[in-house]
Design a protein around this motif. Structure first.
Motif, mmCIF file in Angstrom:
data_model
loop_
_atom_site.group_PDB
_atom_site.id
_atom_site.type_symbol
_atom_site.label_atom_id
_atom_site.label_comp_id
_atom_site.label_asym_id
_atom_site.label_seq_id
_atom_site.Cartn_x
_atom_site.Cartn_y
_atom_site.Cartn_z
ATOM 1 N N GLY A 151 0.702 -1.216 0.040
ATOM 2 C CA GLY A 151 -0.096 -0.007 0.161
ATOM 3 C C GLY A 151 0.885 1.250 -0.012
ATOM 4 N N GLY A 152 2.136 1.213 0.702
ATOM 5 C CA GLY A 152 3.032 2.573 0.793
ATOM 6 C C GLY A 152 3.378 2.801 -0.561
ATOM 7 N N GLU A 153 3.952 1.872 -1.361
ATOM 8 C CA GLU A 153 4.308 2.112 -2.776
ATOM 9 C C GLU A 153 3.193 2.447 -3.480
ATOM 10 N N LEU A 154 2.083 2.068 -3.460
ATOM 11 C CA LEU A 154 1.012 2.260 -4.248
ATOM 12 C C LEU A 154 0.703 3.762 -4.184
ATOM 13 N N ALA A 155 0.426 4.197 -2.873
ATOM 14 C CA ALA A 155 -0.016 5.550 -2.586
ATOM 15 C C ALA A 155 1.096 6.598 -3.090
ATOM 16 N N ALA A 190 -6.636 2.105 4.709
ATOM 17 C CA ALA A 190 -6.042 2.267 5.489
ATOM 18 C C ALA A 190 -4.334 2.979 5.020
ATOM 19 N N SER A 191 -4.251 2.590 3.767
ATOM 20 C CA SER A 191 -3.196 3.380 2.929
ATOM 21 C C SER A 191 -3.389 4.826 2.373
ATOM 22 N N LEU A 192 -4.575 5.186 2.254
ATOM 23 C CA LEU A 192 -5.072 6.510 1.467
ATOM 24 C C LEU A 192 -5.403 7.501 2.727
ATOM 25 N N MET A 193 -6.149 6.956 3.694
ATOM 26 C CA MET A 193 -6.752 7.908 4.758
ATOM 27 C C MET A 193 -5.903 9.054 4.981
ATOM 28 N N PRO A 194 -4.638 8.822 5.394
ATOM 29 C CA PRO A 194 -3.742 9.783 5.719
ATOM 30 C C PRO A 194 -3.526 10.890 4.659
ATOM 31 N N HIS A 195 -3.346 10.345 3.453
ATOM 32 C CA HIS A 195 -3.201 11.465 2.285
ATOM 33 C C HIS A 195 -4.637 12.047 1.923
ATOM 34 N N ILE A 196 -5.564 11.464 2.150
ATOM 35 C CA ILE A 196 -7.034 12.237 1.815
ATOM 36 C C ILE A 196 -7.203 13.178 2.914
ATOM 37 N N ARG A 241 -7.796 13.099 -3.512
ATOM 38 C CA ARG A 241 -9.269 13.183 -3.655
ATOM 39 C C ARG A 241 -9.891 11.930 -3.738
ATOM 40 N N PRO A 242 -10.885 11.665 -2.671
ATOM 41 C CA PRO A 242 -11.604 10.286 -2.669
ATOM 42 C C PRO A 242 -12.706 10.618 -3.706
ATOM 43 N N ALA A 301 -9.522 -1.465 14.696
ATOM 44 C CA ALA A 301 -10.241 -1.537 13.508
ATOM 45 C C ALA A 301 -10.450 -0.172 12.993
ATOM 46 N N GLU A 302 -10.974 0.661 13.549
ATOM 47 C CA GLU A 302 -11.590 2.029 13.423
ATOM 48 C C GLU A 302 -10.153 2.709 12.836
ATOM 49 N N ASP A 303 -9.052 2.610 13.494
ATOM 50 C CA ASP A 303 -7.884 3.615 13.341
ATOM 51 C C ASP A 303 -7.166 2.909 11.836
ATOM 52 N N ARG A 304 -7.415 1.795 11.561
ATOM 53 C CA ARG A 304 -7.024 1.199 10.158
ATOM 54 C C ARG A 304 -8.098 1.440 9.171
ATOM 55 N N GLY A 305 -9.282 1.957 9.418
ATOM 56 C CA GLY A 305 -10.122 2.341 8.458
ATOM 57 C C GLY A 305 -10.825 1.125 8.004
#
Length: 229
Positions: free
Chosen positions: A94-98, A114-120, A126-127, A193-197
């Motif tokens: 996920g890190g490389e994908l993001a 989980a891999s995208l929420m920090p960047h969103i 943009r989601p 679980a919530e923290d991981r999205g």
């Protein structure tokens, strides 16, 4: 555990060669573009993909990984060739994908929340849509694939489960049931679980039935898209 044997005719292990204990969590996937992308809706993105004649690209762990099927299912729903309408660029994890999207190396992606929420949350992505039965609490204004009428994409969601070796003794299964019942009520687990999205799904479905349904779904996609003859 269900997807790999579904898309690989030479899989060394079948989907049903386990003792199924319980689902653990469901992980929504998010279709996203970079903050500078001209596409502000799924419809606009699909129009851009169609007009590009295969020139637009997306990042995924692989063509037949779940984050490859997220995009391909959506393309099929839009009556485009899932294998040629957009070009998949494979990355590991996920890190490389993001990072690929953040760096402008691909035009879009649809991977685990989980891999995208920090960047969103930072505004760097943009989601456009979530692959989940319900809207995410963290993204209440972002529609689901099902809401938008995308039939195949609406059935794609990440998940994890607890499996055991075949013919696990009944007393061991019973012990796991007891342990998992406690985990399902654990504030620490639910917060994690919530923290991981993701969403805890412990005990929510019969795991044997669900694994079979997932195997059959991805098998049908693999056959329909031409990965299997």
């Amino acid at each position: 555990m269900a997807l790999s044997p579904a898309v690989n005719e030479n899989s060394s292990v079948g989907w049903d060669e386990y003792t199924f204990l319980s689902p653990i969590e469901a992980t929504p996937m998010i279709l996203a573009v970079g903050k500078d992308s001209p596409y502000e809706s799924v419809e606009a993105l699909l129009e851009g993909i169609e007009e590009s004649n295969g020139a637009m690209s997306y990042a995924a762990s692989g063509a037949t990984a779940i984050d490859g099927f997220t995009v391909q299912a959506l393309l099929a729903d839009a009556d485009m060739d899932p294998l040629t309408a957009a070009t998949v660029i494979p990355y590991r994890g996920g890190g490389e994908l993001a990072t690929a999207l953040l760096g402008g190396h691909v035009d879009f992606l649809a991977i685990a929340a989980a891999s995208l929420m920090p960047h969103i949350e930072s505004g760097d992505m943009r989601p456009l849509m979530v692959y989940s039965p319900e809207r995410m609490e963290a993204l209440p204004d972002v529609p689901t694939a099902e809401e938008l009428g995308y039939e195949l994409a609406g059935q794609v969601i990440g998940w994890s489960a607890l499996y055991g070796p075949p013919d696990l003794p009944e007393e061991v299964v019973a012990k796991w049931d007891e342990v998992l019942e406690g985990v399902a009520q654990s504030e620490g687990w639910l917060k994690r679980a919530e923290d991981r999205g993701s969403v805890s799904t412990i005990g929510s479905v019969d795991m044997t039935t669900y694994a079979q349904e997932q195997y059959e779904f991805y098998r049908e996609l693999a056959e329909s898209f031409g990965y299997l003859q």
